[in-house]
Design an enzyme around this catalytic site. Sequence first.
Site, PDB file in Angstrom:
ATOM      1  N   HIS A   1       0.821  -1.204   0.000  1.00 37.87           N
ATOM      2  CA  HIS A   1       0.000   0.000   0.000  1.00 37.87           C
ATOM      3  C   HIS A   1       0.863   1.265   0.000  1.00 37.87           C
ATOM      4  O   HIS A   1       2.053   1.231   0.336  1.00 37.87           O
ATOM      5  CB  HIS A   1      -0.934  -0.002   1.203  1.00 37.87           C
ATOM      6  CG  HIS A   1      -2.044  -0.994   1.085  1.00 37.87           C
ATOM      7  ND1 HIS A   1      -3.031  -1.139   2.032  1.00 37.87           N
ATOM      8  CD2 HIS A   1      -2.337  -1.905   0.114  1.00 37.87           C
ATOM      9  CE1 HIS A   1      -3.875  -2.079   1.653  1.00 37.87           C
ATOM     10  NE2 HIS A   1      -3.477  -2.564   0.492  1.00 37.87           N
TER      11      HIS A   1
ATOM     12  N   GLU B   1       0.806   3.856   1.973  1.00 36.28           N
ATOM     13  CA  GLU B   1       1.263   4.332   3.291  1.00 36.28           C
ATOM     14  C   GLU B   1       2.569   3.659   3.723  1.00 36.28           C
ATOM     15  O   GLU B   1       3.524   4.371   4.087  1.00 36.28           O
ATOM     16  CB  GLU B   1       0.167   4.115   4.357  1.00 36.28           C
ATOM     17  CG  GLU B   1      -1.152   4.797   4.041  1.00 36.28           C
ATOM     18  CD  GLU B   1      -2.153   3.924   3.293  1.00 36.28           C
ATOM     19  OE1 GLU B   1      -3.356   4.105   3.522  1.00 36.28           O
ATOM     20  OE2 GLU B   1      -1.736   3.078   2.476  1.00 36.28           O
TER      21      GLU B   1
ATOM     22  N   CYS C   1      -6.213   1.185   5.725  1.00 34.54           N
ATOM     23  CA  CYS C   1      -6.723  -0.081   6.263  1.00 34.54           C
ATOM     24  C   CYS C   1      -6.071  -0.350   7.626  1.00 34.54           C
ATOM     25  O   CYS C   1      -5.167   0.367   8.052  1.00 34.54           O
ATOM     26  CB  CYS C   1      -6.408  -1.223   5.293  1.00 34.54           C
ATOM     27  SG  CYS C   1      -4.658  -1.684   5.220  1.00 34.54           S
TER      28      CYS C   1
ATOM     29  N   CYS D   1      -2.177  -0.879   7.535  1.00 27.73           N
ATOM     30  CA  CYS D   1      -1.470   0.391   7.374  1.00 27.73           C
ATOM     31  C   CYS D   1      -1.579   1.231   8.643  1.00 27.73           C
ATOM     32  O   CYS D   1      -0.618   1.904   9.031  1.00 27.73           O
ATOM     33  CB  CYS D   1      -2.012   1.157   6.178  1.00 27.73           C
ATOM     34  SG  CYS D   1      -1.605   0.375   4.591  1.00 27.73           S
TER      35      CYS D   1
END
Length: 155
Positions: A77, A79, A102, A105
Amino acid sequence: MKRTDYISWDKYFMGVALLSAMRSKDPSTQVGACIVNDKKRIVGIGYNGFPYGVEDDVFPWKNGDDFLDSKYPYVVHAEPNAILNSTVSLDNSTLYVTLFPCNECAKLIIQSGIKEVVYLEDKYHDELAFIASRKMFNSAKIIYRQMEMIEVSVK
């Protein structure tokens, strides 16, 4: 006299996150992230994509029920990519991200020292992973807020 119609810091840094998202090769969801320290300096950027060395023409980009034949076990992801791309302490920094994080993260965001999350979209708000994110952010006293992006033109 100086101009008065310049963009805010929020719009500037979210613009960097949006630009980063444009690097993603994911056909369905492009996410970008920009980490800013307390001196308003960009200290990390990232977007969602496969890890270094993983061939993005060989591994699947599709969504689907077959876990190993979908993108989900392989994509990093935005992040964590922004966190990993930083070379300085992230204590008391702010994360600008185009999609609310999410739960996986959120754990990394909290653990890295980031104290504020500014996001554009929250399209998975009612899914369990995102409810868990808010619970963890609340417990860790991480500020999170949604911003509205308006069109910006350059003269």
